[in-house]
Write an enzyme that holds these catalytic residues in place. Sequence first.
Site, PDB file in Angstrom:
ATOM      1  N   MET A 205       0.866  -1.189   0.000  1.00  0.00           N
ATOM      2  CA  MET A 205       0.000   0.000   0.000  1.00  0.00           C
ATOM      3  C   MET A 205       0.894   1.228   0.000  1.00  0.00           C
ATOM      4  SD  MET A 205      -2.461  -1.104   3.162  1.00  0.00           S
ATOM      5  CE  MET A 205      -3.944  -0.141   3.028  1.00  0.00           C
ATOM      6  N   HIS A 206       0.784   2.059  -1.011  1.00  0.00           N
ATOM      7  CA  HIS A 206       1.624   3.264  -0.956  1.00  0.00           C
ATOM      8  C   HIS A 206       1.007   4.484  -1.618  1.00  0.00           C
ATOM      9  CE1 HIS A 206       2.561   2.284  -5.136  1.00  0.00           C
ATOM     10  NE2 HIS A 206       2.958   3.529  -5.254  1.00  0.00           N
ATOM     11  N   ARG A 207      -0.138   4.298  -2.281  1.00  0.00           N
ATOM     12  CA  ARG A 207      -0.654   5.423  -3.061  1.00  0.00           C
ATOM     13  C   ARG A 207      -1.143   6.555  -2.186  1.00  0.00           C
ATOM     14  NH1 ARG A 207      -0.154   5.442  -7.952  1.00  0.00           N
ATOM     15  NH2 ARG A 207       0.605   3.405  -8.555  1.00  0.00           N
TER      16      ARG A 207
END
Length: 356
Positions: A205-207
Amino acid sequence: MKKILTIIGARPQFIKAAAVSSALRQAGLNEILVHTGQHYDANMSDIFFDQLNLQTPQYHLGIGSGSHGYQTGRALMELEPILEEVAPGGVLVYGDTNSTLAGALSAAKMHIPVAHIEAGLRSFNRQMPEEINRIMTDHIAQWLFAPTHTAVENLAAEGIIQHVFQTGDVMMDAIALYLEEARKHYPGLLNDMGTKAGNYILLTMHRAETTARPDQAISVLKALDTLKFKVILPVHPRLRPLIQGLHLKNVDCIDPLSYFEMLLIEESAYCIVTDSGGVQKEAAFFGVPCVTLRAETEWIETVESGWNQLVDLSPEALLKAIECFKKPETPMREYYGNGKARYIIADVLKNASNAN
Ligand code: UD1
Ligand code: UDP
């Protein structure tokens, strides 16, 4: 022979550039590398240069983190004198980051032709910073290397039809180039990580859209924590503040992985849950079910072929998707080319440089 100046700055760009650089070299092109410094932690940057034998950048801008205006603006200012000094025949940029936009814009303003790898991708969601970066870059590029037929059609719909080349996806080239090496390099990786093939879920998860909705992102993490599967989460630095203080039992939060480790962990996962563009395609390549924590994707072939499901940040939809996922009978590799996109790109750039 004219020089090609490549501008990169973020993790996935190091991987893509490593794959393409080898073909540029084979084509006899002289590539000068500029690292904007957008990503700078050792495990977000150096590790990829070392592992993938990417040449040390001739220029490092040291931009670092900051707002969109800061990152893009500072890169623009720093790039101008370099472009003047090097006077390349073309500037090569990848994807849709702030480094991509700054690179394309500075070159176009100096009348240096821009080559864009991953042209034509669209989410049709202009809230995403990446969507703005892609559209702007495509509209000022001279050569547009589109990974898929859909990307070519997206460009045509915006009136861009000249110098568009459907190449396949350079991430497939990277897998073709590095998978065997990864296997040799880390023969006991799963064992070392205390797990077995098919026994864990890989999560990334990085957005910005994910971390901008912390309550929903946390409820997704908590939902995954209730599963019988161990969840391996290599933590992108953007996610770090969000997971601090969360007491998760089954979610193993680890540092970002090298590309080789990542390929191997993807290949043997029971399922992949992600908001990453690259990871969605890698899941499909390996025939591992993917659940994407977004409402839309640029890589629609992964969804149309049944290998990927979009659930946004809904914990209920996520758990249902994991439980009910039925693997399609046909693999979906062919949508993204045959792992030889780099040769088409190098050929076009070599011909252009000969013509000058
Ligand atoms: C960027 C790209 C995104 C891409 C991703 C790949 C833009 C707008 N976004 O997102 O499209 O999918 O890279 O990973 O260009 N940080 C560190 N160390 C680092 C890098 C970042 O601590 O080496 C932290 C900083 O707090 C920073 C935050 O992560 O503010 C976000 O970094 P940034 O480069 O702005 O965006 P990404 O989320 O990495
Ligand atoms: N990746 C990696 N280590 C990690 C997470 C991702 O090497 O810990 C690789 C992944 O295999 C893929 C690329 O980085 O090749 C995707 O980058 P990211 O998810 O940061 O960006 P995106 O593709 O969404 O732009």
